[in-house]
Design a protein around this motif. Structure first.
Motif, PDB file in Angstrom:
ATOM      1  N   ASP A  21     -14.604  -0.467   8.072  1.00  0.00           N
ATOM      2  CA  ASP A  21     -13.372   0.664   8.501  1.00  0.00           C
ATOM      3  C   ASP A  21     -12.183   0.149   9.131  1.00  0.00           C
ATOM      4  O   ASP A  21     -11.072   0.733   8.667  1.00  0.00           O
ATOM      5  N   LYS A  22     -12.044  -0.990   9.603  1.00  0.00           N
ATOM      6  CA  LYS A  22     -11.114  -1.602  10.165  1.00  0.00           C
ATOM      7  C   LYS A  22     -10.214  -1.909   8.981  1.00  0.00           C
ATOM      8  O   LYS A  22      -8.978  -1.683   9.250  1.00  0.00           O
ATOM      9  N   ILE A  23     -10.695  -2.725   8.165  1.00  0.00           N
ATOM     10  CA  ILE A  23      -9.803  -3.132   7.133  1.00  0.00           C
ATOM     11  C   ILE A  23      -9.303  -2.120   6.304  1.00  0.00           C
ATOM     12  O   ILE A  23      -8.310  -2.217   5.887  1.00  0.00           O
ATOM     13  N   THR A  24      -9.980  -1.243   5.988  1.00  0.00           N
ATOM     14  CA  THR A  24      -9.684  -0.155   5.220  1.00  0.00           C
ATOM     15  C   THR A  24      -8.516   0.911   5.870  1.00  0.00           C
ATOM     16  O   THR A  24      -7.437   0.855   5.164  1.00  0.00           O
ATOM     17  N   GLU A  25      -8.561   0.859   7.295  1.00  0.00           N
ATOM     18  CA  GLU A  25      -7.583   1.618   7.909  1.00  0.00           C
ATOM     19  C   GLU A  25      -6.147   0.885   7.948  1.00  0.00           C
ATOM     20  O   GLU A  25      -5.157   1.527   7.682  1.00  0.00           O
ATOM     21  N   ASP A  26      -6.438  -0.608   8.073  1.00  0.00           N
ATOM     22  CA  ASP A  26      -5.172  -1.332   8.090  1.00  0.00           C
ATOM     23  C   ASP A  26      -4.728  -1.285   6.695  1.00  0.00           C
ATOM     24  O   ASP A  26      -3.312  -1.284   6.165  1.00  0.00           O
ATOM     25  N   ALA A  27      -5.576  -1.360   5.591  1.00  0.00           N
ATOM     26  CA  ALA A  27      -5.115  -1.411   4.234  1.00  0.00           C
ATOM     27  C   ALA A  27      -4.108  -0.026   3.748  1.00  0.00           C
ATOM     28  O   ALA A  27      -3.306  -0.140   3.272  1.00  0.00           O
ATOM     29  N   ALA A  28      -4.526   1.113   4.288  1.00  0.00           N
ATOM     30  CA  ALA A  28      -3.979   2.392   4.108  1.00  0.00           C
ATOM     31  C   ALA A  28      -2.455   2.260   4.674  1.00  0.00           C
ATOM     32  O   ALA A  28      -1.569   2.732   4.306  1.00  0.00           O
ATOM     33  N   ARG A  29      -2.250   1.907   5.803  1.00  0.00           N
ATOM     34  CA  ARG A  29      -1.227   1.571   6.677  1.00  0.00           C
ATOM     35  C   ARG A  29      -0.189   0.391   5.997  1.00  0.00           C
ATOM     36  O   ARG A  29       0.864   0.711   5.797  1.00  0.00           O
ATOM     37  N   ILE A  30      -0.817  -0.687   5.435  1.00  0.00           N
ATOM     38  CA  ILE A  30      -0.080  -1.513   4.622  1.00  0.00           C
ATOM     39  C   ILE A  30       0.570  -0.873   3.116  1.00  0.00           C
ATOM     40  O   ILE A  30       1.649  -0.939   2.945  1.00  0.00           O
ATOM     41  N   TYR A  31      -0.275   0.094   2.782  1.00  0.00           N
ATOM     42  CA  TYR A  31       0.233   0.807   1.587  1.00  0.00           C
ATOM     43  C   TYR A  31       1.576   1.777   2.032  1.00  0.00           C
ATOM     44  O   TYR A  31       2.666   1.780   1.223  1.00  0.00           O
ATOM     45  N   ASP A  32       1.410   2.135   3.333  1.00  0.00           N
ATOM     46  CA  ASP A  32       2.534   3.098   3.740  1.00  0.00           C
ATOM     47  C   ASP A  32       3.713   2.260   4.138  1.00  0.00           C
ATOM     48  O   ASP A  32       4.650   2.592   3.601  1.00  0.00           O
ATOM     49  N   THR A  33       3.473   1.017   4.724  1.00  0.00           N
ATOM     50  CA  THR A  33       4.371   0.062   4.791  1.00  0.00           C
ATOM     51  C   THR A  33       5.318  -0.198   3.643  1.00  0.00           C
ATOM     52  O   THR A  33       6.550  -0.399   3.740  1.00  0.00           O
ATOM     53  N   TYR A  34       4.567  -0.428   2.625  1.00  0.00           N
ATOM     54  CA  TYR A  34       5.366  -0.855   1.335  1.00  0.00           C
ATOM     55  C   TYR A  34       5.659   0.528   0.563  1.00  0.00           C
ATOM     56  O   TYR A  34       6.239   0.196  -0.705  1.00  0.00           O
ATOM     57  N   ALA A  35       5.636   1.504   1.216  1.00  0.00           N
ATOM     58  CA  ALA A  35       5.908   2.832   0.219  1.00  0.00           C
ATOM     59  C   ALA A  35       5.121   2.887  -0.989  1.00  0.00           C
ATOM     60  O   ALA A  35       5.860   3.163  -2.041  1.00  0.00           O
ATOM     61  N   VAL A  36       3.951   2.652  -1.021  1.00  0.00           N
ATOM     62  CA  VAL A  36       3.065   2.408  -2.138  1.00  0.00           C
ATOM     63  C   VAL A  36       2.026   3.848  -1.718  1.00  0.00           C
ATOM     64  O   VAL A  36       1.346   3.834  -1.028  1.00  0.00           O
ATOM     65  N   ASP A  37       2.212   4.669  -2.767  1.00  0.00           N
ATOM     66  CA  ASP A  37       1.404   5.762  -2.629  1.00  0.00           C
ATOM     67  C   ASP A  37       0.039   5.960  -3.265  1.00  0.00           C
ATOM     68  O   ASP A  37      -0.485   6.310  -4.433  1.00  0.00           O
ATOM     69  N   MET A  38      -0.935   4.952  -2.635  1.00  0.00           N
ATOM     70  CA  MET A  38      -2.213   4.703  -3.053  1.00  0.00           C
ATOM     71  C   MET A  38      -3.168   4.604  -1.997  1.00  0.00           C
ATOM     72  O   MET A  38      -2.798   4.237  -1.006  1.00  0.00           O
ATOM     73  N   GLN A  39      -4.447   4.991  -2.238  1.00  0.00           N
ATOM     74  CA  GLN A  39      -5.482   5.014  -1.282  1.00  0.00           C
ATOM     75  C   GLN A  39      -6.133   3.665  -1.664  1.00  0.00           C
ATOM     76  O   GLN A  39      -6.321   3.310  -2.835  1.00  0.00           O
ATOM     77  N   PRO A  40      -6.834   2.926  -0.534  1.00  0.00           N
ATOM     78  CA  PRO A  40      -7.465   1.692  -0.595  1.00  0.00           C
ATOM     79  C   PRO A  40      -8.476   1.801  -1.567  1.00  0.00           C
ATOM     80  O   PRO A  40      -8.999   0.644  -2.488  1.00  0.00           O
ATOM     81  N   LYS A  41      -9.480   2.723  -1.643  1.00  0.00           N
ATOM     82  CA  LYS A  41     -10.540   3.026  -2.650  1.00  0.00           C
ATOM     83  C   LYS A  41     -10.051   3.041  -4.252  1.00  0.00           C
ATOM     84  O   LYS A  41     -10.944   2.708  -5.206  1.00  0.00           O
ATOM     85  N   TRP A  42      -8.799   3.037  -4.282  1.00  0.00           N
ATOM     86  CA  TRP A  42      -8.334   3.322  -5.585  1.00  0.00           C
ATOM     87  C   TRP A  42      -8.068   1.768  -6.413  1.00  0.00           C
ATOM     88  O   TRP A  42      -7.919   1.513  -7.729  1.00  0.00           O
TER      89      TRP A  42
END
Length: 316
Positions: A21-42
């Motif tokens: 959960d911690k890593i997935t939460e950070d992953a979602a924020r990382i995608y936002d940081t790079y303006a990549v519209d993707m969910q970690p599970k994809w």
């Protein structure tokens, strides 16, 4: 007080989920940081398709180790964001081919810097850690593939409960249990035959007084399993292993093995050289047990039982 320190390793699932959960939460924020519209599970599906190959859902699922249903759901979600496109296979209309769309390919180009930064961050984290998590995960995955956690827990339960089992010699107080347990399992799978009644109606006369033995398994001091060693008047065999029955209420507690092994050890102590038994191949757990005890299939002997379709022997 830390929950995991208190509970210990049996909470491994909860601890791994918390870490995930911690890593997935950070992953979602990382995608936002790079303006990549993707969910970690994809990501696993996206990465497989990013190499430019067209694949079916089955092929993707096999490659990333997910279920067909899970991949189908992810593909639908990605299609909703126009990241993938689907088309029917010209050679086989039942197959749907998935590939990245133009938008997906554009995202694949833009995500390259993110890949570099994430990989370097993980390498930095690994260098600071005392243990190699990646190798540990690989090792655990391999070991659990060989024997699942469920099977390991079941084995531990069987071992613990088998300590409550005592194998004792027959005495008249167990006569009813000897008959009832055998009649129960025979009637469940087959039908009682004349040879059954001879042994079960008079175990003392038919088995014990002729040089045989009966062992009884007690679970919490209750007779729950029985097995007989019938003395054979045969130049090839000393004893027949027969009338083994375990109550369905206690199956899964290793009682069959404990009884069978005790009978084998008993015949060894008596100086026997060969044991014989008859069974039916429909009783797969029993046949597996006999093989585990060392019995091998033999043929060509007459039998008083209609239900017998396999004969086995153990050379001691």
């Amino acid at each position: 007080m830390n929950f995991f320190d208190t509970v210990g390793k049996m909470a491994i699932g909860s601890r791994l989920r918390l870490l995930t959960d911690k890593i997935t939460e950070d992953a979602a924020r990382i995608y936002d940081t790079y303006a990549v519209d993707m969910q970690p599970k994809w990501f696993p599906v996206f990465y497989v398709l990013s190499r430019g190959e067209q694949k079916t859902i089955t092929e993707i699922a096999r490659e990333i180790g997910h279920s067909h249903v899970s991949v189908s759901k992810i593909v639908r979600e990605m299609a909703g964001k126009r990241l993938v496109k689907e088309k029917k296979d010209k050679a086989d209309g039942r197959r749907t081919i998935i590939s990245l769309s133009a938008k997906g390919m554009d995202m694949n180009t833009r995500i390259a810097d993110q890949y570099t930064d994430v990989n370097n961050a993980i390498e930095e984290l690994s260098a600071q850690a005392q243990h190699d998590l990646w190798k540990a995960v690989e090792e655990w995955e391999f070991l659990l593939e060989q024997k699942s956690l469920l099977r390991r827990v079941q084995a531990q339960r069987k071992q613990r409960e088998s300590l409550q089992v005592k194998i004792v010699p027959y005495k008249p107080a167990y006569r009813k249990a000897f008959r009832d347990l055998n009649e129960e399992w025979i009637s469940t799978w087959f039908k009682m035959e004349p040879a059954d009644y001879k042994a079960l109606d008079d175990p003392e006369g038919y088995i014990l007084r002729k040089g045989g033995h009966i062992l009884v398994a007690l679970y919490n001091d209750e007779p729950v399993g029985v097995c007989a060693l019938i003395r054979m008047q045969d130049p090839d065999y000393d004893y027949e292993l027969a009338k083994m029955a375990v109550s369905p209420r206690v199956q899964g507690k290793n009682i069959g093995w404990l009884l069978g092994d005790a009978c084998v050890q008993k015949t060894r102590s008596l100086g026997a050289s060969k044991i014989y038994l008859e069974s039916n191949t429909i009783l797969k757990p029993a046949i597996n047990l006999y093989h585990k005890l060392g019995f091998q299939k033999v043929t060509g002997r007459s039998t008083p039982y209609e239900r017998c379709n396999i004969q086995m022997e153990l050379v001691l």
